[in-house]
Write an enzyme that holds these catalytic residues in place. Structure first.
Site, PDB file in Angstrom:
ATOM      1  N   ASP A 108       0.803  -1.284   0.093  1.00 35.83           N
ATOM      2  CA  ASP A 108       0.068   0.116   0.192  1.00 35.83           C
ATOM      3  C   ASP A 108       0.847   1.421  -0.199  1.00 35.83           C
ATOM      4  O   ASP A 108       0.545   2.386  -0.604  1.00 35.83           O
ATOM      5  CB  ASP A 108      -0.966   0.039   1.241  1.00 35.83           C
ATOM      6  CG  ASP A 108      -2.143  -1.151   0.807  1.00 35.83           C
ATOM      7  OD1 ASP A 108      -2.488  -1.273  -0.272  1.00 35.83           O
ATOM      8  OD2 ASP A 108      -2.285  -1.786   1.855  1.00 35.83           O
ATOM      9  N   SER A 142     -17.273 -30.370  27.345  1.00 35.36           N
ATOM     10  CA  SER A 142     -17.937 -30.834  28.848  1.00 35.36           C
ATOM     11  C   SER A 142     -19.164 -30.118  29.065  1.00 35.36           C
ATOM     12  O   SER A 142     -19.118 -28.752  28.798  1.00 35.36           O
ATOM     13  CB  SER A 142     -17.081 -31.047  29.743  1.00 35.36           C
ATOM     14  OG  SER A 142     -16.663 -29.540  30.130  1.00 35.36           O
ATOM     15  N   GLY A 168      -2.084 -14.001   0.268  1.00 35.74           N
ATOM     16  CA  GLY A 168      -1.649 -14.748  -1.101  1.00 35.74           C
ATOM     17  C   GLY A 168      -1.113 -16.144  -1.198  1.00 35.74           C
ATOM     18  O   GLY A 168      -1.437 -16.789  -2.061  1.00 35.74           O
ATOM     19  N   GLU A 199      -8.514  -6.757  11.209  1.00 40.56           N
ATOM     20  CA  GLU A 199      -7.037  -7.073  11.430  1.00 40.56           C
ATOM     21  C   GLU A 199      -6.615  -6.228  12.748  1.00 40.56           C
ATOM     22  O   GLU A 199      -5.747  -7.013  13.597  1.00 40.56           O
ATOM     23  CB  GLU A 199      -6.136  -6.835  10.383  1.00 40.56           C
ATOM     24  CG  GLU A 199      -6.021  -5.401   9.929  1.00 40.56           C
ATOM     25  CD  GLU A 199      -5.626  -5.277   8.473  1.00 40.56           C
ATOM     26  OE1 GLU A 199      -5.674  -6.212   7.562  1.00 40.56           O
ATOM     27  OE2 GLU A 199      -5.281  -4.133   7.828  1.00 40.56           O
ATOM     28  N   ASP A 214     -11.837  -4.495   6.649  1.00 35.38           N
ATOM     29  CA  ASP A 214     -10.600  -5.246   6.748  1.00 35.38           C
ATOM     30  C   ASP A 214      -9.831  -4.532   7.813  1.00 35.38           C
ATOM     31  O   ASP A 214      -9.168  -5.353   8.472  1.00 35.38           O
ATOM     32  CB  ASP A 214      -9.789  -4.920   5.320  1.00 35.38           C
ATOM     33  CG  ASP A 214      -8.762  -5.691   5.014  1.00 35.38           C
ATOM     34  OD1 ASP A 214      -8.838  -7.011   5.176  1.00 35.38           O
ATOM     35  OD2 ASP A 214      -7.581  -5.218   5.103  1.00 35.38           O
ATOM     36  N   HIS A 266      -7.378  -4.308  -2.574  1.00 38.29           N
ATOM     37  CA  HIS A 266      -7.648  -3.559  -1.138  1.00 38.29           C
ATOM     38  C   HIS A 266      -8.233  -1.989  -1.468  1.00 38.29           C
ATOM     39  O   HIS A 266      -7.956  -1.513  -2.506  1.00 38.29           O
ATOM     40  CB  HIS A 266      -6.394  -3.070  -0.265  1.00 38.29           C
ATOM     41  CG  HIS A 266      -6.612  -2.919   1.177  1.00 38.29           C
ATOM     42  ND1 HIS A 266      -7.858  -2.969   1.715  1.00 38.29           N
ATOM     43  CD2 HIS A 266      -5.557  -2.444   2.120  1.00 38.29           C
ATOM     44  CE1 HIS A 266      -7.722  -2.864   3.172  1.00 38.29           C
ATOM     45  NE2 HIS A 266      -6.345  -2.608   3.163  1.00 38.29           N
TER      46      HIS A 266
HETATM   47  N1  NAP Z   1      -0.441  -9.821   1.767  1.00 42.22           N
HETATM   48  C1  NAP Z   1      -1.751 -10.178   1.377  1.00 42.22           C
HETATM   49  O1  NAP Z   1      -2.125 -11.544   1.633  1.00 42.22           O
HETATM   50  C2  NAP Z   1      -3.086  -9.415   1.063  1.00 42.22           C
HETATM   51  C3  NAP Z   1      -4.244  -9.884   1.186  1.00 42.22           C
HETATM   52  C4  NAP Z   1      -5.383  -9.148   0.756  1.00 42.22           C
HETATM   53  C5  NAP Z   1      -5.049  -7.910   0.010  1.00 42.22           C
HETATM   54  N2  NAP Z   1      -3.708  -7.553   0.121  1.00 42.22           N
HETATM   55  C6  NAP Z   1      -3.550  -6.068  -0.716  1.00 42.22           C
HETATM   56  O2  NAP Z   1      -2.858  -6.626  -1.917  1.00 42.22           O
HETATM   57  C7  NAP Z   1      -1.979  -5.439  -2.218  1.00 42.22           C
HETATM   58  C8  NAP Z   1      -0.541  -5.926  -2.383  1.00 42.22           C
HETATM   59  O3  NAP Z   1      -0.085  -6.381  -0.972  1.00 42.22           O
HETATM   60  P1  NAP Z   1       0.893  -7.486  -0.664  1.00 42.22           P
HETATM   61  O4  NAP Z   1       0.761  -7.854   0.641  1.00 42.22           O
HETATM   62  O5  NAP Z   1       1.086  -8.344  -1.702  1.00 42.22           O
HETATM   63  O6  NAP Z   1       2.200  -6.548  -0.912  1.00 42.22           O
HETATM   64  P2  NAP Z   1       3.799  -6.551  -0.645  1.00 42.22           P
HETATM   65  O7  NAP Z   1       4.116  -7.894  -0.642  1.00 42.22           O
HETATM   66  O8  NAP Z   1       4.126  -5.635   0.543  1.00 42.22           O
HETATM   67  O9  NAP Z   1       4.378  -6.105  -2.227  1.00 42.22           O
HETATM   68  C9  NAP Z   1       5.351  -5.850  -2.402  1.00 42.22           C
HETATM   69  C10 NAP Z   1       5.540  -5.575  -3.746  1.00 42.22           C
HETATM   70  O10 NAP Z   1       5.555  -4.181  -3.958  1.00 42.22           O
HETATM   71  C11 NAP Z   1       6.907  -3.641  -4.600  1.00 42.22           C
HETATM   72  N3  NAP Z   1       7.393  -2.391  -4.013  1.00 42.22           N
HETATM   73  C12 NAP Z   1       6.957  -1.895  -2.740  1.00 42.22           C
HETATM   74  N4  NAP Z   1       7.344  -0.427  -2.820  1.00 42.22           N
HETATM   75  C13 NAP Z   1       7.878  -0.343  -4.078  1.00 42.22           C
HETATM   76  C14 NAP Z   1       8.341   0.853  -4.608  1.00 42.22           C
HETATM   77  N5  NAP Z   1       8.661   1.969  -3.909  1.00 42.22           N
HETATM   78  N6  NAP Z   1       8.552   0.799  -5.949  1.00 42.22           N
HETATM   79  C15 NAP Z   1       8.486  -0.248  -6.559  1.00 42.22           C
HETATM   80  N7  NAP Z   1       8.227  -1.440  -6.038  1.00 42.22           N
HETATM   81  C16 NAP Z   1       7.763  -1.444  -5.051  1.00 42.22           C
HETATM   82  C17 NAP Z   1       7.723  -4.871  -3.912  1.00 42.22           C
HETATM   83  O11 NAP Z   1       8.885  -5.058  -4.593  1.00 42.22           O
HETATM   84  P3  NAP Z   1      10.605  -5.259  -4.145  1.00 42.22           P
HETATM   85  O12 NAP Z   1      10.294  -6.459  -3.595  1.00 42.22           O
HETATM   86  O13 NAP Z   1      11.515  -4.956  -5.057  1.00 42.22           O
HETATM   87  O14 NAP Z   1      10.572  -4.105  -2.852  1.00 42.22           O
HETATM   88  C18 NAP Z   1       7.003  -5.944  -4.325  1.00 42.22           C
HETATM   89  O15 NAP Z   1       6.722  -6.494  -5.604  1.00 42.22           O
HETATM   90  C19 NAP Z   1      -2.165  -4.334  -1.237  1.00 42.22           C
HETATM   91  O16 NAP Z   1      -3.245  -3.365  -1.617  1.00 42.22           O
HETATM   92  C20 NAP Z   1      -2.684  -5.442   0.025  1.00 42.22           C
HETATM   93  O17 NAP Z   1      -3.552  -4.384   0.701  1.00 42.22           O
HETATM   94  C21 NAP Z   1      -2.758  -8.169   0.511  1.00 42.22           C
END
Ligand code: NAP
Length: 350
Positions: free
Chosen positions: A100, A270, A153, A212, A208, A124
């Protein structure tokens, strides 16, 4: 779309019966879906879509270990794996799955590629709902849609590989093309959702963030700590306090709740446990309700969003996070948990 009765309230849901995978493939046959970001949601959604027969590419910055992870998962540089800008240019649907905080930083870059008729997809409601704070305001002539899997994920991928699915919510913020509904539902089916329930961006993010901070993560640790400390203060050993607070819940009782509901779990305990639980649960509800009400209020006002934007954008965010997690890990309760986990029969050394 089907109408379904949830405990007396009728809601709109989409299942794979009304919208089978074949229909999803047909709907998106001319679309190129770019998964931007390959963190936690990115891999699950990208791989499930690809294996379900959609045209998928991944956009990820190159100077990063995450790029190597994408290559290891079979994405081919120059063919299905690109730098973020190139992927956005090729895409007709941009799935914005950066963290985010990353979404806010990269927005000025992404925006340029949102030409008329494209779709911008989120998992999200955060970026759009709190647009005054995130600065993320999409142009009027693109569809803005959401599919939010209700889980990690990693689970989305695991359940897909097991032939099951994770439930997701879906929402349409803007239907610029007249195709937003078909697009969003086809994507929801494509990423491997079990069923999809309708929401709005606002409702998704409010529930959400409340969940959490509340029963899913924050409140549960708080209640564990309160009970554990009470037992310890009254002379119970760490093992006894941990077993009665956490171990029995995760190992024995929650699987029963997942299977058939809370009343069924109660029915399988129980009579002494049943009587006590039935007498005490409302007291806990009444004691915690004011905390939940103030939590929801903070979420709605945007204060919780602001706190997370501010802390996640600090350069020492990961270091500070690790220190806070370490404090929890080092607490007597979770240190005891480590020992107890090691003593489970399936893990104990033979
Ligand atoms: N986590 C979950 O299971 C989950 C569940 C439901 C919904 N969501 C939603 O899905 C979305 C993605 O969440 P996530 O948890 O998958 O995210 P995350 O794992 O934190 O995403 C990381 C990704 O973002 C890139 N990134 C971060 N900062 C960056 C920047 N400044 N420039 C370029 N790339 C950047 C990272 O690249 P690098 O590795 O190169 O930094 C990586 O590819 C969000 O909106 C979240 O709220 C997530």
């Amino acid at each position: 779309m089907a109408k379904m009765n949830f405990g007396g309230v009728v809601e709109n849901v989409v299942t794979r019966e009304e919208f089978p995978l074949k229909k999803a493939q047909e709907t998106l046959k001319n679309e190129t879906i770019a998964i931007i970001g390959y963190g936690v949601q990115g891999p699950g959604q990208a791989l499930n879509l690809k294996e379900n027969g959609f045209k998928v590419i991944v956009g990820q910055r190159k100077d990063s270990k995450t790029w190597d992870k994408a290559v290891a998962d079979g994405w081919v540089p120059g063919e299905t794996l690109f730098e973020i800008e190139e992927a956005c240019e090729k895409a007709t649907i941009i799935q914005y799955l950066l963290s985010d905080a990353g979404q806010i930083i990269l927005w000025p870059t992404i925006k340029k590629y949102l030409t008329p008729g494209k779709a911008l997809y989120f998992s999200h409601g955060f970026a759009i709902t709190y647009s005054e704070r995130t600065g993320i305001i999409p142009p009027d002539d693109v569809d803005v849609i959401l599919v939010a899997p209700k889980g990690s994920g990693t689970s989305l991928r695991r359940l897909f590989l097991e032939g099951r699915g994770l439930n997701s919510s879906y929402a349409i913020y803007r239907d610029a093309t007249g195709k937003a509904f078909d697009r969003v539902v086809a994507l929801g089916v494509g990423i491997g959702s079990g069923y999809l329930f309708e929401t709005t961006f606002k409702k998704e993010v409010y529930s959400d963030l409340t969940g959490e901070r509340g029963t899913l993560m924050g409140a549960i640790q708080g209640i564990f700590a309160a009970q554990y400390e009470t037992l310890r203060a009254n002379g119970h050993t760490p093992s006894e306090a941990f077993n009665e607070t956490v171990e029995e819940l995760t190992q024995s009782l929650m699987p029963l709740v997942a299977e058939n509901g809370m009343d069924w779990m109660y029915a399988n305990c129980s009579t002494t446990a049943q009587r006590g639980a039935l007498d005490w649960w409302k007291k806990f509800r009444d004691a915690t309700k004011p905390v939940f009400e103030s939590l929801y209020d903070e979420v709605q006002k945007g204060n919780e969003a602001q706190i997370s934007i501010d802390s996640n954008s600090k350069p020492d965010y990961r270091v500070k996070l690790e220190a806070e997690l370490k404090e929890m890990r080092d607490s007597e309760m979770w240190q005891t948990g480590e020992v107890v986990r090691g003593l489970r029969p399936e893990r104990a050394k033979k």
